[in-house]
Write a protein that holds these residues in place. Structure first.
Motif, PDB file in Angstrom:
ATOM      1  N   GLY A  37       0.810  -1.212   0.000  1.00 59.12           N
ATOM      2  CA  GLY A  37       0.000   0.000   0.000  1.00 59.12           C
ATOM      3  C   GLY A  37       0.839   1.255   0.000  1.00 59.12           C
ATOM      4  O   GLY A  37       0.578   2.207  -0.757  1.00 59.12           O
ATOM      5  N   ARG A  38       1.869   1.291   0.824  1.00 59.14           N
ATOM      6  CA  ARG A  38       2.738   2.469   0.865  1.00 59.14           C
ATOM      7  C   ARG A  38       3.475   2.663  -0.458  1.00 59.14           C
ATOM      8  O   ARG A  38       3.667   3.801  -0.921  1.00 59.14           O
ATOM      9  CB  ARG A  38       3.732   2.341   2.014  1.00 59.14           C
ATOM     10  N   ALA A  39       3.874   1.563  -1.085  1.00 62.55           N
ATOM     11  CA  ALA A  39       4.588   1.683  -2.360  1.00 62.55           C
ATOM     12  C   ALA A  39       3.710   2.349  -3.413  1.00 62.55           C
ATOM     13  O   ALA A  39       4.175   3.220  -4.164  1.00 62.55           O
ATOM     14  CB  ALA A  39       5.061   0.311  -2.834  1.00 62.55           C
ATOM     15  N   TRP A  40       2.453   1.976  -3.475  1.00 59.09           N
ATOM     16  CA  TRP A  40       1.583   2.559  -4.501  1.00 59.09           C
ATOM     17  C   TRP A  40       1.197   3.996  -4.170  1.00 59.09           C
ATOM     18  O   TRP A  40       1.291   4.888  -5.010  1.00 59.09           O
ATOM     19  CB  TRP A  40       0.324   1.698  -4.687  1.00 59.09           C
ATOM     20  N   TYR A  41       0.770   4.218  -2.930  1.00 55.63           N
ATOM     21  CA  TYR A  41       0.199   5.517  -2.594  1.00 55.63           C
ATOM     22  C   TYR A  41       1.260   6.559  -2.204  1.00 55.63           C
ATOM     23  O   TYR A  41       1.104   7.748  -2.494  1.00 55.63           O
ATOM     24  CB  TYR A  41      -0.793   5.371  -1.434  1.00 55.63           C
TER      25      TYR A  41
END
Length: 792
Positions: free
Chosen positions: A598-602
Motif C-alpha cells: 500500500g505504501r509503495a503505490w500511494y
C-alpha cells in the motif's frame, strides 16, 4: 448441526461475529429517525377514511394553508407508474396524493408540514375532505365477477393480469386412480420490520443534488423511480440510506410518501422528513400474502403425483407497485406451485385482482409461502386418500438427488441438492416412529398430537432472463463491487446493495478475507449510497450473498493479482511465487505486510516496477451466476404440535429445520436467517391476519388487533445443515434470506390436520387461529357445514 469442521481465520465458513452488531448493541446505529439537520420540518399525511369514494372537494387547515399540500399543489410531480411488457397487463397510475378518487383506507390525500410530527398531525386533522362514498370491493373472488364495483373504471373489470400455463392433463384426469380437490386461502398480512418506512430529503446546493436518506432495500432503483417522477436527471438524485431496521420486501418499492417528501425538499430547498408509525404501517403500508387456490391433483394408487390443475387468485390491492408491478406475486405463484416435486403434467391459471385494499408489496418468500402451503397440504391429502404415511408419499414424489441438475415442469432449473435426503434427516431428527407411538397412546390432558412436514425450493439470485420474462421495468444484470487496498494495508469493499439486517457487512468482508487473508476487522464495507457505490438493483430475492458476494470475490481476485505484481517486485521474485497467508504476503524466503504494498503505490511510487498496472490497488468487477436461473436453496421443516380440541389452541412441541444453502459464508448468520424466517412463517401459520369489514375498513390498526408470535409462542428450533455447493455461483454459495419463512405454514398445518384427522377436521385456511380451528371441530361434531359459523 453440521459435523463439518469449521475453517480457521475469518474467511468463508467461519462463525465470525457480525461487524455491524457492535454499533447497534451500543445504541450507535443511525436510522432515519436519528438524523438531525438545521431547519428540518416533519411531514404527516391526511389519509383516506374510506375504502372507495369520489373525492369532490377538500379544505386546508385554517390559518396554515401554506403548510398543507394537496395534489394540485405538487406542480410537476408525476404519479408512480409500474409498466409491464406482459400481454394483457393493465397499467395503474398511483398518484402521490389522491386525485379524483379514493381507493383504499389510508391512501395519502394531503401532506402537512411543521417543526414537529405532532404539530404536523394536528394540521392534517384540521384539513377537510368532501367525498361521495362508493361500494367497496374487498374479496378477490367477488372482484372477478361481472357487475362488481370497479377500482379503475376505465378497465371495465378488476384484473391487472390473467396468465396461463396450458399443460395437457386431460388424459391423466380420465385415468388417474386418485383425484384430490381442495381450496386453500392465505390471509393478508403485514411485514413488521423493527423500523417502519421513512425518509429525510434535502437539497445539496454544492453538488446540485437532491439527497435522500431513505430506509430502503433498493437505493439505486429508488433513485431511478424518484428521478422519473420528479423530472430530474438521475445524476441529480443521490440516495444515501442510513442503517435500515429490517425490510422483508416492504422496502423494495417506491411509495407516495417518498415522492411527496422529495418534492418538498427539491422545491423549498430545505430538509423534510416522514417516519412511518406503526398504525400507518398496519393500515396503509405493507400488505402481502392474500392468496386463494383451487387445486386438483391426480395421482396413482400409491400416491405418486401425476398431474396438477390449479387456479390462483391474488388480491393485489388498488395500485401496481414500482418496480415489481402488481403481477409479480401471481407470476411467482404459478411458476413455483409445483415446488420440489417430480411430475410432468401441469395446468395453472392465475389472476392478479385489484381491490379497495392497499397495494400489494413483495414479502419474504414472495408467493412461495402460499404455494408451499398449497402443494404441501395437497401432498398430505393424497397420502390420506391412498392410506399411506404422508412422509413416505412425500419422499417418493420429491426430485431425487441423482436427477440434478433438473428442469421441472415450469422450467425451473434446480442446480444441485438432495431433496429426499433433507426429508429423511428431518424424519430422523423429529423421530417419526416415536411421534406415532405417542400419538397412538394419547395424551393424559386430552390434547391431540400431530406431525407434519414441508419441503420447499427457494430460487435465489435469479437474473436477467427470469425477471425479463415477468415483464417488470427493473431487470437485474451484473452485480458489481469495488475492492481497494488502503495505504495502511486494510481493505475497503464498496457495493451498491444495502444491508437491512441480514449481515452483509460481515459476509462480504468474509468473502474478501477468503481471497486476501486480511482479517475482517481490517475490512471496511460501504453499501448502498448511490454516490459511492457501483450500480445494484438491491437486496431482494435472496441475492445478496450470491450476487454481491460473487462480485466481491471477483474484485478481490483481480486485486490480488495487482497486489502480487507489486509484491513480487518488492520481494524480488516472480508473481507466480507470491501467496497470501494469515494476512501477510509471502514470496521466496521473505514476506511483506500488505501495508508495504500500500505504501509503495500511494506514498512511495519510486519503489514500483516499470510498467506497473495503472489501475493500482483497486478493482471493480461484475458477477452473474453461470446459469441465469440462479441457485436453488431448499429445506425440509418438520413440526410436532399438540391441539386442544376443547379450545382450538395449538402448541408447537418440536420444530426441526434441515436446510441446504450451498456453501455457507457464515453458519451463524445462516442460522439467524433460518430462525428469524421460521418465526415469521409461524406467524403466517397461526397468528397474523389483516381483516377488513365489508366496507373495506381495516380491523387491525394496532398490535392489540394484529397478533405477532413472541418468545412464548415460538419453539426451540433445531437446525441441521447440508452443504451442496451450486455449480453456477462463486464458491458454491446459494441464497438463504427468504427460505425460513416459506415452509412453516405447510409443516404446521399438516401437523394440525394430522392431529385432528380422527375428528373429521381438515384445515385449509391460514392462520389457524383457535377460533377458526375450534369452529371446524364444533362443526364436525354437530354436522354443520361451516366450522367458522359454528364458532361464532
Amino acid at each position: 448441526m453440521s459435523e463439518k469442521p469449521e475453517p480457521s481465520g475469518t474467511g468463508i465458513g467461519v462463525r465470525v461475529r457480525r461487524k455491524e452488531d457492535r454499533r447497534h448493541l451500543q445504541g450507535r446505529g443511525r436510522f432515519v429517525a436519528d438524523l438531525a439537520m438545521p431547519g428540518l420540518l416533519e411531514v404527516a399525511f391526511l389519509r383516506s377514511p374510506v375504502a372507495h369514494a369520489r373525492l369532490t372537494g377538500w379544505r386546508k387547515a385554517p390559518g396554515a394553508e401554506a403548510r398543507c399540500f394537496f395534489l394540485e399543489d405538487l406542480e410537476g410531480l408525476q404519479p408512480i407508474v409500474a409498466r409491464s411488457s406482459l400481454k394483457g397487463y393493465k397499467v395503474s397510475e398511483w398518484p402521490a396524493l389522491a386525485r379524483d378518487k379514493l381507493r383504499y383506507v389510508g391512501e395519502c390525500v394531503a401532506a402537512c408540514v411543521a417543526p414537529t410530527r405532532a404539530e404536523a398531525e394536528d394540521l392534517a386533522e384540521a384539513c377537510g375532505l368532501d367525498y361521495e362514498e362508493l361500494p367497496a370491493v374487498i374479496d378477490p373472488l367477488a372482484a372477478r365477477r361481472a357487475g362488481s364495483p370497479l377500482v379503475h373504471e376505465s378497465w371495465g373489470d378488476n384484473l391487472f393480469l390473467e396468465t396461463f400455463v396450458d399443460g395437457d392433463i386431460d388424459a391423466i384426469a380420465r385415468t388417474a386412480a386418485v383425484k384430490v380437490e381442495r381450496e386453500y386461502a392465505t390471509a393478508r398480512q403485514c411485514m413488521h420490520p423493527m423500523e417502519g418506512k421513512g425518509l429525510l430529503a434535502w437539497w445539496d446546493d454544492r453538488a446540485d443534488q437532491l439527497v435522500v436518506h431513505t430506509s430502503t432495500q433498493v437505493p439505486h432503483v429508488i433513485r431511478t423511480g424518484l428521478a422519473e417522477c420528479l423530472g430530474l436527471e438521475q445524476r441529480r438524485v443521490r440516495i444515501a440510506p442510513p442503517d435500515v431496521g429490517g425490510g422483508f420486501g416492504y422496502k423494495c418499492i417506491l411509495q407516495p410518501e417518498e415522492l411527496v417528501v422529495a418534492w418538498l425538499a427539491m422545491t423549498y430547498r430545505r430538509p423534510f422528513r416522514w417516519v412511518e408509525d406503526r398504525r400507518e404501517h398496519l393500515v396503509a403500508g405493507a400488505n402481502a400474502r392474500e392468496h386463494h387456490y383451487k387445486v386438483t391433483a391426480y395421482a396413482d394408487a400409491r400416491g405418486r403425483l401425476l398431474a396438477l390443475d390449479a387456479e390462483v387468485t391474488v388480491n393485489v390491492g388498488a395500485y401496481s407497485v414500482y418496480p415489481f408491478t402488481a403481477c409479480l406475486e401471481a407470476a411467482q405463484a404459478g411458476g413455483n406451485l409445483p415446488g420440489p416435486y417430480d411430475f410432468r403434467n401441469y395446468r395453472c391459471r392465475t389472476y392478479s385482482v385489484a381491490s379497495n385494499k392497499p397495494p400489494f408489496t413483495p414479502y419474504r418468500g414472495v408467493a412461495r409461502p402460499g404455494v408451499c402451503f398449497a402443494i404441501e397440504l395437497t401432498i398430505d391429502a393424497i397420502a390420506r386418500a391412498v392410506g399411506r404415511e404422508p412422509a413416505e408419499v412425500r419422499a417418493e414424489n420429491l426430485v431425487p438427488g441423482s436427477a440434478m441438475p433438473y428442469d421441472n415442469v415450469t422450467n425451473k432449473h434446480y442446480d444441485s441438492g438432495d431433496y429426499p435426503e433433507s426429508l429423511r434427516r428431518a424424519m430422523a431428527r423429529i423421530d417419526l416412529p416415536a411421534v406415532r407411538t405417542r400419538q397412538a397412546q394419547g395424551e393424559p390432558d386430552g390434547r391431540l398430537i400431530g406431525v407434519g412436514f414441508s419441503t420447499f425450493t427457494e430460487q435465489s439470485a435469479h437474473g436477467t432472463k427470469v425477471f425479463a420474462s415477468w415483464g417488470i421495468p427493473m431487470v437485474p444484470g451484473y452485480e458489481q463491487a469495488t475492492v481497494r487496498l488502503t495505504p495502511e494495508g486494510g481493505v475497503e469493499v464498496r457495493a451498491g446493495i444495502h444491508t437491512i439486517g441480514q449481515g452483509l457487512e460481515t459476509t462480504l468482508a468474509q468473502v474478501a478475507s477468503e481471497i486476501l487473508t486480511i482479517p475482517v476487522e481490517r475490512i471496511g464495507v460501504v453499501l448502498g449510497d448511490t454516490a459511492e457505490t457501483p450500480y445494484s438493483t438491491g437486496a431482494y430475492a435472496s441475492r445478496g450473498a450470491v450476487m454481491a458476494g460473487g462480485a466481491v470475490s471477483r474484485s478481490a481476485t483481480a486485486l490480488a493479482g495487482q497486489i502480487k505484481a507489486i509484491a513480487a517486485h518488492l520481494l524480488q521474485c516472480e508473481p507466480a511465487e507470491v501467496s497470501f497467508e494469515g494476512g501477510r504476503i509471502r514470496g521466496g524466503n521473505a514476506s511483506l505486510d500488505f501495508a508495504d504494498v500500500g505504501r509503495a503505490w500511494y506514498l512511495n511510487p519510486e519503489q514500483l516496477p516499470d510498467g506497473v498496472d495503472a489501475r493500482g490497488l483497486e478493482a471493480t468487477e461484475g458477477f452473474k451466476p453461470k446459469v441465469d436461473s440462479g441457485a436453488f436453496t431448499y429445506a425440509t421443516h418438520a413440526a410436532v404440535v399438540a391441539v386442544d380440541p376443547e379450545t382450538g389452541k395449538v402448541e408447537i412441541l418440536d420444530y426441526v429445520v434441515i436446510e441446504d444453502c450451498g456453501t455457507m459464508i457464515n453458519p451463524m448468520i445462516v442460522e439467524g436467517q433460518a430462525f428469524g424466517g421460521s418465526a415469521q412463517g409461524i406467524g403466517t401459520a397461526l397468528f397474523e391476519e389483516s381483516p377488513y369489514d365489508a366496507a373495506g375498513q381495516p380491523l387491525h390498526s394496532t398490535l392489540a388487533d394484529y397478533l405477532l408470535p413472541g418468545p412464548s409462542e415460538l419453539p426451540s428450533f433445531r437446525i441441521e445443515h447440508m452443504e451442496t455447493p451450486s455449480p453456477y455461483t462463486a464458491h458454491g454459495i446459494k441464497g438463504v434470506g427468504e427460505g425460513g419463512a416459506i415452509a412453516p405454514p405447510g409443516a404446521i398445518v399438516n401437523a394440525i390436520n394430522d392431529a385432528v384427522k380422527g375428528l373429521g377436521v381438515e384445515m385449509t385456511e391460514i392462520p389457524v387461529s383457535p377460533r377458526r380451528l375450534l369452529g371446524k371441530i364444533l362443526a364436525a361434531r354437530s354436522g354443520t357445514p361451516s366450522g367458522l359459523e359454528a364458532a361464532e
